[in-house]
Design a protein around this motif. Structure first.
Motif, short mmCIF file in Angstrom:
data_model
loop_
_atom_site.label_atom_id
_atom_site.label_comp_id
_atom_site.label_asym_id
_atom_site.label_seq_id
_atom_site.Cartn_x
_atom_site.Cartn_y
_atom_site.Cartn_z
N ALA A 8 0.75 -1.16 0.08
CA ALA A 8 0.00 0.07 0.04
C ALA A 8 0.74 1.42 0.06
O ALA A 8 0.64 2.27 -0.72
CB ALA A 8 -0.93 -0.05 1.34
N PHE A 9 2.02 1.22 0.60
CA PHE A 9 2.59 2.52 0.94
C PHE A 9 3.99 2.40 0.55
O PHE A 9 5.04 2.65 1.22
CB PHE A 9 2.57 2.89 2.34
CG PHE A 9 1.25 2.81 3.12
CD1 PHE A 9 0.33 3.76 2.79
CD2 PHE A 9 0.89 1.76 3.95
CE1 PHE A 9 -0.96 3.46 3.27
CE2 PHE A 9 -0.31 1.73 4.69
CZ PHE A 9 -1.22 2.43 3.99
N LEU A 10 4.16 2.04 -0.75
CA LEU A 10 5.52 2.19 -1.42
C LEU A 10 5.81 3.35 -2.11
O LEU A 10 4.97 4.29 -2.47
CB LEU A 10 5.65 0.70 -2.33
CG LEU A 10 5.41 -0.60 -1.68
CD1 LEU A 10 5.50 -1.72 -2.70
CD2 LEU A 10 6.39 -0.85 -0.50
N GLY A 11 6.98 3.42 -2.70
CA GLY A 11 7.29 4.72 -3.70
C GLY A 11 6.74 4.79 -4.74
O GLY A 11 5.92 3.93 -5.39
N PRO A 12 7.03 5.81 -5.61
CA PRO A 12 6.69 5.95 -6.91
C PRO A 12 6.81 4.93 -7.94
O PRO A 12 6.12 4.82 -8.95
CB PRO A 12 7.43 7.42 -7.28
CG PRO A 12 7.59 7.93 -6.12
CD PRO A 12 8.13 6.76 -5.16
#
Length: 465
Positions: A131-135
């Motif tokens: 859910a909260f990974l980089g671009p």
């Protein structure tokens, strides 16, 4: 003006807030007006935003706290995903990991109780993994099962503006106190997760998604944590020598699982290195003379974070010194016992391809799991059962605590000790000015010697001298 702001505030709530009379009552949208209380207290969850819009509308200037677009229609989950991506570039891998951990916990606390909720383990894995990974993260890489879980989360997430309901905000804050198994989390963990949440909500204000910081209306604080080191965990030099010797017997002689790490642990004790500093020591940065003191020029650390959090895709990030500007170095004197241990390590095992002194059998960076496992076995071998059951040197980091305490107990200048350790003098004296194990016995002997020095009567001709 007021009418426009009120209409904008009501219409901007979006489908996340317009959920029917029954659900509005459930989440306190229909609280009756209390006699003698203001609009904010009467309106409940969304009343704070409505009252604020009215107050700003009555003011002589300004288009309102949200600008011309009204309150955000974002759900918390959609905002959290965007926040994580916007705060990815340039952050340390450990910071990215801690941010993801905190956002996942808050997301689970900000879900409607709707049908189809996945199991907690499945929900946690999907949030933490994808859910909260980089671009650069691609949706195509997410397994089908986790995609379904995240799709359910996106539909079940509360609106971001729900944080203005004190009941909702307090519920999220209370969730920070607990681990996934329901037990109490460490105070430092609670403090770190709350910091992520506070910063995220400030970012929502900057983006115009919140008109004010919603946690300011909730009287909730993390209990103060003891800042000083537990003196029961600090070892004396003799115990340190026994522990370092016991490391050689861990893992068998041929594989040399423990022998490879004697120098790493010795660096933490004799030079006061942090674990992420010790694993990054290279031979070119060391001066190791045949006799006397040596020197280490410390300029990088290799903290362990995980492949998906680092830019290089490796388990360990590569960073500068902790709490120091990029490129800054620290000169660490190496006492003769440490110089001898490190010279012996180089002669026995050589160095890794990049010059590191300490590495696994395959040449990799030593991970935290191996460090803690080896230390646990060595501690069992070196300490008698009555001491092994105490906090004495329970963690590898306690070696650093013991090092700094030893230096201070030896009468070293606190400013010099702080410089060697990479701390401020204030932090040093607050946390590390602790007695060594059984140092009280030494001081007691000195005091007793002074008290008994006057027990013998003076000679007659010496009485008035």
């Amino acid at each position: 003006m007021v009418q426009q702001l009120v209409q904008g505030a009501l219409s901007g709530a979006g489908s996340g807030l317009v959920i029917g009379r029954q659900r509005r009552r459930e989440f306190r949208h229909d609280v009756p007006v209390a006699r003698g209380r203001g609009v904010t207290a009467a309106a409940g969850e969304f009343g704070a935003e409505l009252a604020r819009a009215i107050r700003v509308g009555l003011a002589p200037s300004g288009p309102g706290p949200y600008g011309s677009r009204g309150p955000s229609e974002l759900t918390w989950y959609a905002f959290a995903v965007a926040y994580a991506r916007d705060h990815w570039v340039g952050r340390a891998a450990t910071t990215r990991n801690e941010t993801s951990e905190a956002l996942a916990l808050v997301t689970r606390a900000m879900l409607w109780d709707v049908p189809g909720r996945p199991g907690e383990d499945v929900l946690h894995r999907a949030l933490r993994s994808w859910a909260f990974l980089g671009p650069g993260a691609s949706e195509h890489d997410i397994p089908a099962r986790d995609r379904l879980v995240l799709a359910w989360v996106a539909k079940a997430s509360r609106p971001l503006v729900d944080f203005h309901d004190p009941v909702v905000a307090r519920g999220v804050l209370e969730a920070l106190r607990l681990r996934r198994d329901g037990s109490a989390a460490a105070l430092e963990t609670v403090r770190r997760k709350r910091k992520v949440l506070v910063n995220a909500l400030y970012y929502a204000m900057e983006q115009g998604d919140l008109g004010s910081h919603p946690l300011k209306q909730v009287r909730w604080r993390v209990p103060k944590q003891a800042r000083s080191v537990d003196p029961r965990s600090v070892i004396n030099p003799l115990q340190a020598q026994n522990l370092l010797a016991a490391l050689s017997y861990v893992g068998g002689y041929r594989r040399a699982k423990g022998r490879r790490l004697v120098g790493l642990f010795a660096g933490m004790y004799y030079a006061g290195l942090r674990p992420e500093e010790a694993v990054a020591v290279t031979l070119p940065d060391c001066t190791l003379p045949g006799t006397g003191w040596g020197r280490l020029v410390l300029h990088r650390t290799r903290p362990q974070a995980g492949k998906k959090w680092t830019d290089s895709g490796e388990f360990h990030d590569e960073r500068g010194l902790k709490n120091r500007p990029p490129g800054e170095v620290r000169i660490v004197p190496l006492p003769p016992p440490l110089v001898a241990i490190w010279r012996d390590s180089v002669e026995t095992f050589g160095t890794a391809q990049d010059g590191r002194l300490f590495f696994t059998e395959r040449g990799n960076i030593v991970g935290y799991t191996i460090v803690h496992r080896v230390w646990k076995e060595a501690r069992t071998l070196a300490l008698p059962p009555e001491l092994a059951a105490t906090p004495l040197a329970k963690r590898p980091y306690d070696l650093r605590h013991s090092a700094l305490s030893t230096w201070l107990a030896a009468g070293a200048d606190p400013a010099e000790v702080a410089q060697r350790a990479g701390n401020s003098v204030e932090v040093l004296l607050t946390r590390y000015a602790k007695c060594l194990y059984d140092r009280q016995s030494i001081n007691n002997q000195r005091i007793e010697h002074l008290l008994t020095a006057y027990d013998q009567p003076n000679e007659p001709d010496q009485a008035f001298k």
